[in-house]
Design a protein around this motif. Structure first.
Motif, PDB file in Angstrom:
ATOM      1  N   TRP A 142       0.834  -1.199   0.000  1.00 37.87           N
ATOM      2  CA  TRP A 142       0.000   0.000   0.000  1.00 37.87           C
ATOM      3  C   TRP A 142       0.872   1.254   0.000  1.00 37.87           C
ATOM      4  CZ3 TRP A 142      -0.824   4.279   3.038  1.00 37.87           C
ATOM      5  CH2 TRP A 142      -2.053   4.939   2.928  1.00 37.87           C
ATOM      6  N   ILE A 143       1.910   1.252   0.833  1.00 40.26           N
ATOM      7  CA  ILE A 143       2.819   2.396   0.900  1.00 40.26           C
ATOM      8  C   ILE A 143       3.543   2.575  -0.429  1.00 40.26           C
ATOM      9  CG2 ILE A 143       4.929   3.270   1.996  1.00 40.26           C
ATOM     10  CD1 ILE A 143       3.960   1.834   4.578  1.00 40.26           C
ATOM     11  N   GLY A 144       4.038   1.464  -0.991  1.00 42.27           N
ATOM     12  CA  GLY A 144       4.731   1.551  -2.272  1.00 42.27           C
ATOM     13  C   GLY A 144       3.832   2.030  -3.388  1.00 42.27           C
ATOM     14  N   PRO A 186       6.774 -10.188 -13.375  1.00 43.57           N
ATOM     15  CA  PRO A 186       6.127 -11.192 -12.512  1.00 43.57           C
ATOM     16  C   PRO A 186       6.362 -10.928 -11.026  1.00 43.57           C
ATOM     17  CG  PRO A 186       8.062 -12.115 -13.595  1.00 43.57           C
ATOM     18  CD  PRO A 186       7.825 -10.787 -14.221  1.00 43.57           C
ATOM     19  N   GLU A 187       7.351 -10.119 -10.695  1.00 39.75           N
ATOM     20  CA  GLU A 187       7.644  -9.775  -9.302  1.00 39.75           C
ATOM     21  C   GLU A 187       7.100  -8.391  -8.936  1.00 39.75           C
ATOM     22  OE1 GLU A 187       8.992 -12.007  -7.334  1.00 39.75           O
ATOM     23  OE2 GLU A 187       9.125 -13.383  -9.034  1.00 39.75           O
ATOM     24  N   ARG A 188       6.069  -7.939  -9.659  1.00 32.98           N
ATOM     25  CA  ARG A 188       5.614  -6.556  -9.486  1.00 32.98           C
ATOM     26  C   ARG A 188       5.122  -6.253  -8.073  1.00 32.98           C
ATOM     27  NH1 ARG A 188       2.578  -9.265 -13.057  1.00 32.98           N
ATOM     28  NH2 ARG A 188       0.411  -9.766 -12.564  1.00 32.98           N
ATOM     29  N   VAL A 189       4.537  -7.238  -7.399  1.00 36.21           N
ATOM     30  CA  VAL A 189       4.056  -6.975  -6.041  1.00 36.21           C
ATOM     31  C   VAL A 189       5.224  -6.637  -5.125  1.00 36.21           C
ATOM     32  CG1 VAL A 189       2.912  -7.960  -4.028  1.00 36.21           C
ATOM     33  CG2 VAL A 189       1.977  -8.363  -6.309  1.00 36.21           C
ATOM     34  N   SER A 190       6.273  -7.441  -5.170  1.00 38.38           N
ATOM     35  CA  SER A 190       7.427  -7.171  -4.307  1.00 38.38           C
ATOM     36  C   SER A 190       8.178  -5.925  -4.758  1.00 38.38           C
ATOM     37  CB  SER A 190       8.369  -8.384  -4.272  1.00 38.38           C
ATOM     38  OG  SER A 190       8.835  -8.707  -5.564  1.00 38.38           O
ATOM     39  N   VAL A 191       8.188  -5.654  -6.066  1.00 36.16           N
ATOM     40  CA  VAL A 191       8.832  -4.437  -6.563  1.00 36.16           C
ATOM     41  C   VAL A 191       8.127  -3.211  -5.994  1.00 36.16           C
ATOM     42  CG1 VAL A 191       9.241  -3.003  -8.609  1.00 36.16           C
ATOM     43  CG2 VAL A 191       9.768  -5.448  -8.671  1.00 36.16           C
ATOM     44  N   ILE A 192       6.803  -3.201  -6.066  1.00 36.63           N
ATOM     45  CA  ILE A 192       6.041  -2.065  -5.532  1.00 36.63           C
ATOM     46  C   ILE A 192       6.255  -1.947  -4.033  1.00 36.63           C
ATOM     47  CG2 ILE A 192       3.706  -1.192  -5.121  1.00 36.63           C
ATOM     48  CD1 ILE A 192       2.931  -2.426  -7.860  1.00 36.63           C
ATOM     49  N   ALA A 193       6.187  -3.072  -3.327  1.00 42.39           N
ATOM     50  CA  ALA A 193       6.365  -3.039  -1.873  1.00 42.39           C
ATOM     51  C   ALA A 193       7.756  -2.562  -1.477  1.00 42.39           C
ATOM     52  CB  ALA A 193       6.098  -4.422  -1.286  1.00 42.39           C
ATOM     53  N   SER A 194       8.748  -2.767  -2.336  1.00 39.09           N
ATOM     54  CA  SER A 194      10.117  -2.355  -2.009  1.00 39.09           C
ATOM     55  C   SER A 194      10.237  -0.838  -1.855  1.00 39.09           C
ATOM     56  CB  SER A 194      11.099  -2.850  -3.076  1.00 39.09           C
ATOM     57  OG  SER A 194      10.948  -2.136  -4.299  1.00 39.09           O
ATOM     58  N   PHE A 195       9.306  -0.085  -2.443  1.00 34.62           N
ATOM     59  CA  PHE A 195       9.356   1.369  -2.316  1.00 34.62           C
ATOM     60  C   PHE A 195       8.996   1.834  -0.902  1.00 34.62           C
ATOM     61  CE2 PHE A 195       9.681   1.151  -6.825  1.00 34.62           C
ATOM     62  CZ  PHE A 195      10.289   2.327  -7.213  1.00 34.62           C
ATOM     63  N   ALA A 196       8.413   0.970  -0.092  1.00 35.33           N
ATOM     64  CA  ALA A 196       8.068   1.354   1.277  1.00 35.33           C
ATOM     65  C   ALA A 196       9.309   1.734   2.071  1.00 35.33           C
ATOM     66  CB  ALA A 196       7.310   0.222   1.967  1.00 35.33           C
TER      67      ALA A 196
END
Length: 304
Positions: A142-144, A186-196
């Motif tokens: 959510w933060i990412g 395919p790793e977009r969820v973890s990529v987005i979350a990494s911005f947190a």
């Protein structure tokens, strides 16, 4: 040598296994694939690696659905004569047991996703944990997602300047093409979350956009805790609760401060406490959960 409990704390980032004195980490759950075969493979690998004779397999699993919560099917897949009991639960249950033990209160576990579980005298309430598409408010994802939204708002001229833009441009130099790369990753969820993690860092460095996202995330997480406690409290106005916040997003000092501020201003007699242990400790405790405990109804158990 007596037979052992093999405890599993299965998340999207990693799967932790404890059997006797051994702690082993495996790659995380692949959410696009069937769950039980993955848990079975981890169980077999852990038994082979440790050489332990396992009698009980106890697992807390991120995102466990009603359909997948089938301990009998899991036991059949393990197909080991020594294993005579299998216990399956959502990881909110094992997170609670690991953090608070047998205490009334609420645990909010916020990493890539987030779920809150509250336990009262006789009732249990789960709040959120509905995944990145439908929920997980205040989570790392959510933060990412809020961070990337802010970046593209600045890029378009719809929002204020933010240091997050430079972080995004390190990954995608041409921001006009970033969404294409992200949607096909395919790793977009973890990529987005990494911005947190970048939001947390930049918030402490004074980036106003990052600070705003952080404060809102803390408010969302506190709101989930308050909602869960409201659903489990009794008629006793003196009822006291403990609340525990665990997971990577709470490493942000500003987020934790915002969360604590909301909790302190709530209608409940609630004390923020440090966790007694971790999710893997809760998976171990799950094997000894009393049948009369309020959490017991949410657990699937099978015997050979």
């Amino acid at each position: 040598m007596t037979a052992a409990v093999l405890a599993i704390d299965a998340g999207q980032t990693g799967i932790k296994v404890r059997v006797r004195e051994h702690d082993i980490v495996f790659p995380g759950i692949r959410t696009g694939e069937p769950l039980l075969p993955q848990l079975t493979a981890v169980t077999h690998a852990a038994i082979e690696r440790t050489g332990a004779e396992v009698s009980v397999v106890s697992a807390g699993v991120s995102g466990l659905t009603t359909r997948e919560s089938d301990a009998a099917a899991f036991l059949a897949r393990i197909d080991d004569a020594a294993v005579h009991e299998v216990i399956l639960a959502h990881d909110s249950t094992t997170s609670f047991l690991g953090a608070l033990g047998d205490t009334r209160g609420a645990v909010v576990a916020a990493g890539t996703g987030v779920v809150t579980l509250a336990v009262g005298a006789s009732r249990v309430a789960r709040v959120d944990g509905w995944g990145y598409l439908m929920g997980d408010a205040g989570s790392g994802y959510w933060i990412g997602r809020e961070a990337l939204d802010a970046v593209m708002r600045e890029y378009d001229g719809r929002g204020p300047a933010t240091a997050l833009r430079a972080v995004a441009e390190e990954r995608w130099p041409d921001l006009s093409q970033a969404y294409i790369h992200l949607q096909s990753d395919p790793e977009r969820v973890s990529v987005i979350a990494s911005f947190a993690a970048h939001v947390a860092r930049l918030a402490t460095e004074g980036d106003a956009v990052s600070q705003n996202i952080t404060v809102r995330a803390g408010g969302e997480l506190a709101h989930s805790v308050e909602t869960a406690l409201r659903r489990v409290r009794s008629d006793d106005e003196r009822e006291h609760f403990a609340a525990c916040a665990i997971g990577g997003v709470f490493r942000s000092p500003q987020l934790r401060e915002a969360f604590a501020s909301h909790i302190a201003a709530s209608e409940f007699d609630v004390t923020l406490v440090e966790p007694l242990g971790h999710g893997i400790d809760g998976a171990v405790a799950l094997a000894g959960l009393a049948p009369q405990h309020p959490l017991a109804h949410a657990v699937s158990v099978a015997y050979a």
